[in-house]
Write a protein that holds these residues in place. Structure first.
Motif, PDB file in Angstrom:
ATOM      1  N   LEU A 156       0.865  -1.173   0.000  1.00  0.00           N
ATOM      2  CA  LEU A 156       0.000   0.000   0.000  1.00  0.00           C
ATOM      3  C   LEU A 156       0.902   1.224   0.000  1.00  0.00           C
ATOM      4  O   LEU A 156       1.749   1.368   0.885  1.00  0.00           O
ATOM      5  N   PHE A 157       0.774   2.080  -1.010  1.00  0.00           N
ATOM      6  CA  PHE A 157       1.670   3.229  -1.168  1.00  0.00           C
ATOM      7  C   PHE A 157       0.881   4.526  -1.185  1.00  0.00           C
ATOM      8  O   PHE A 157      -0.007   4.709  -2.010  1.00  0.00           O
ATOM      9  N   ASN A 158       1.202   5.432  -0.251  1.00  0.00           N
ATOM     10  CA  ASN A 158       0.577   6.748  -0.191  1.00  0.00           C
ATOM     11  C   ASN A 158       1.395   7.706  -1.055  1.00  0.00           C
ATOM     12  O   ASN A 158       2.519   8.064  -0.698  1.00  0.00           O
TER      13      ASN A 158
ATOM     14  N   GLU B 277       6.304   3.327   6.084  1.00  0.00           N
ATOM     15  CA  GLU B 277       7.758   3.450   5.978  1.00  0.00           C
ATOM     16  C   GLU B 277       8.071   4.129   4.651  1.00  0.00           C
ATOM     17  O   GLU B 277       7.568   3.729   3.608  1.00  0.00           O
ATOM     18  N   VAL B 278       8.890   5.162   4.695  1.00  0.00           N
ATOM     19  CA  VAL B 278       9.260   5.865   3.464  1.00  0.00           C
ATOM     20  C   VAL B 278      10.239   4.998   2.682  1.00  0.00           C
ATOM     21  O   VAL B 278      11.263   4.578   3.197  1.00  0.00           O
ATOM     22  N   ARG B 279       9.853   4.690   1.448  1.00  0.00           N
ATOM     23  CA  ARG B 279      10.689   3.882   0.539  1.00  0.00           C
ATOM     24  C   ARG B 279      10.576   4.472  -0.853  1.00  0.00           C
ATOM     25  O   ARG B 279       9.481   4.661  -1.356  1.00  0.00           O
ATOM     26  N   SER B 280      11.678   4.728  -1.460  1.00  0.00           N
ATOM     27  CA  SER B 280      11.625   5.261  -2.813  1.00  0.00           C
ATOM     28  C   SER B 280      12.901   4.872  -3.538  1.00  0.00           C
ATOM     29  O   SER B 280      13.988   4.979  -2.961  1.00  0.00           O
TER      30      SER B 280
ATOM     31  N   GLU C  79       2.283  11.290   0.702  1.00  0.00           N
ATOM     32  CA  GLU C  79       3.199  11.303   1.844  1.00  0.00           C
ATOM     33  C   GLU C  79       4.445  10.443   1.628  1.00  0.00           C
ATOM     34  O   GLU C  79       5.406  10.529   2.393  1.00  0.00           O
ATOM     35  N   GLY C  80       4.438   9.590   0.605  1.00  0.00           N
ATOM     36  CA  GLY C  80       5.606   8.803   0.248  1.00  0.00           C
ATOM     37  C   GLY C  80       5.882   7.581   1.100  1.00  0.00           C
ATOM     38  O   GLY C  80       6.935   6.981   0.984  1.00  0.00           O
ATOM     39  N   TRP C  81       4.929   7.163   1.931  1.00  0.00           N
ATOM     40  CA  TRP C  81       5.149   5.966   2.748  1.00  0.00           C
ATOM     41  C   TRP C  81       4.466   4.754   2.137  1.00  0.00           C
ATOM     42  O   TRP C  81       3.570   4.878   1.308  1.00  0.00           O
ATOM     43  N   SER C  82       4.915   3.589   2.562  1.00  0.00           N
ATOM     44  CA  SER C  82       4.281   2.341   2.134  1.00  0.00           C
ATOM     45  C   SER C  82       4.144   1.418   3.339  1.00  0.00           C
ATOM     46  O   SER C  82       4.852   1.564   4.336  1.00  0.00           O
ATOM     47  N   LYS C  83       3.197   0.467   3.224  1.00  0.00           N
ATOM     48  CA  LYS C  83       2.936  -0.527   4.259  1.00  0.00           C
ATOM     49  C   LYS C  83       2.673  -1.861   3.584  1.00  0.00           C
ATOM     50  O   LYS C  83       2.039  -1.902   2.525  1.00  0.00           O
ATOM     51  N   PRO C  84       3.086  -2.972   4.206  1.00  0.00           N
ATOM     52  CA  PRO C  84       2.678  -4.275   3.690  1.00  0.00           C
ATOM     53  C   PRO C  84       1.193  -4.476   3.996  1.00  0.00           C
ATOM     54  O   PRO C  84       0.691  -3.991   5.017  1.00  0.00           O
TER      55      PRO C  84
END
Length: 98
Positions: free
Chosen positions: A16-18, A45-48, A21-26
């Protein structure tokens, strides 16, 4: 498009990617009626950048968010899913046909 009348899991292990805001969650992705239901876990968690092979549901808006259970509700729409997610569900009998 015909929608299922009971919840069906489409992807166990979606990201799931916002977008804002640039965060993601499993998370796990379900379909119920004309809605995607995403049961996420943990904090964002910010991942890019996200790997292209990862199955991703990206959003900037949602229908509802239930914070206590970390559940997000979205309309069933192809623009929310990346190509890897669409390819993964394309042959599932209860998946939407975009």
């Amino acid at each position: 498009m015909t929608f299922p009348t009971e919840p069906n899991c489409l992807i166990t292990g979606v990201t799931l990617f916002n977008e804002d805001e640039g965060w993601s969650k499993p998370a796990d992705l379900f379909i119920f009626g004309n809605r995607f239901i995403v049961n996420a876990s943990g904090e964002g968690e910010v991942r890019s950048p996200l790997p292209t092979h990862e199955k991703v549901l990206s959003f900037s808006e949602m229908d509802s968010y239930f914070e206590r259970r970390n559940v997000y509700i979205f309309p069933v729409a192809s623009y929310l899913l990346n190509d890897a997610a669409k390819a993964y569900i394309k042959d599932a009998p209860h998946a939407p046909r975009f």
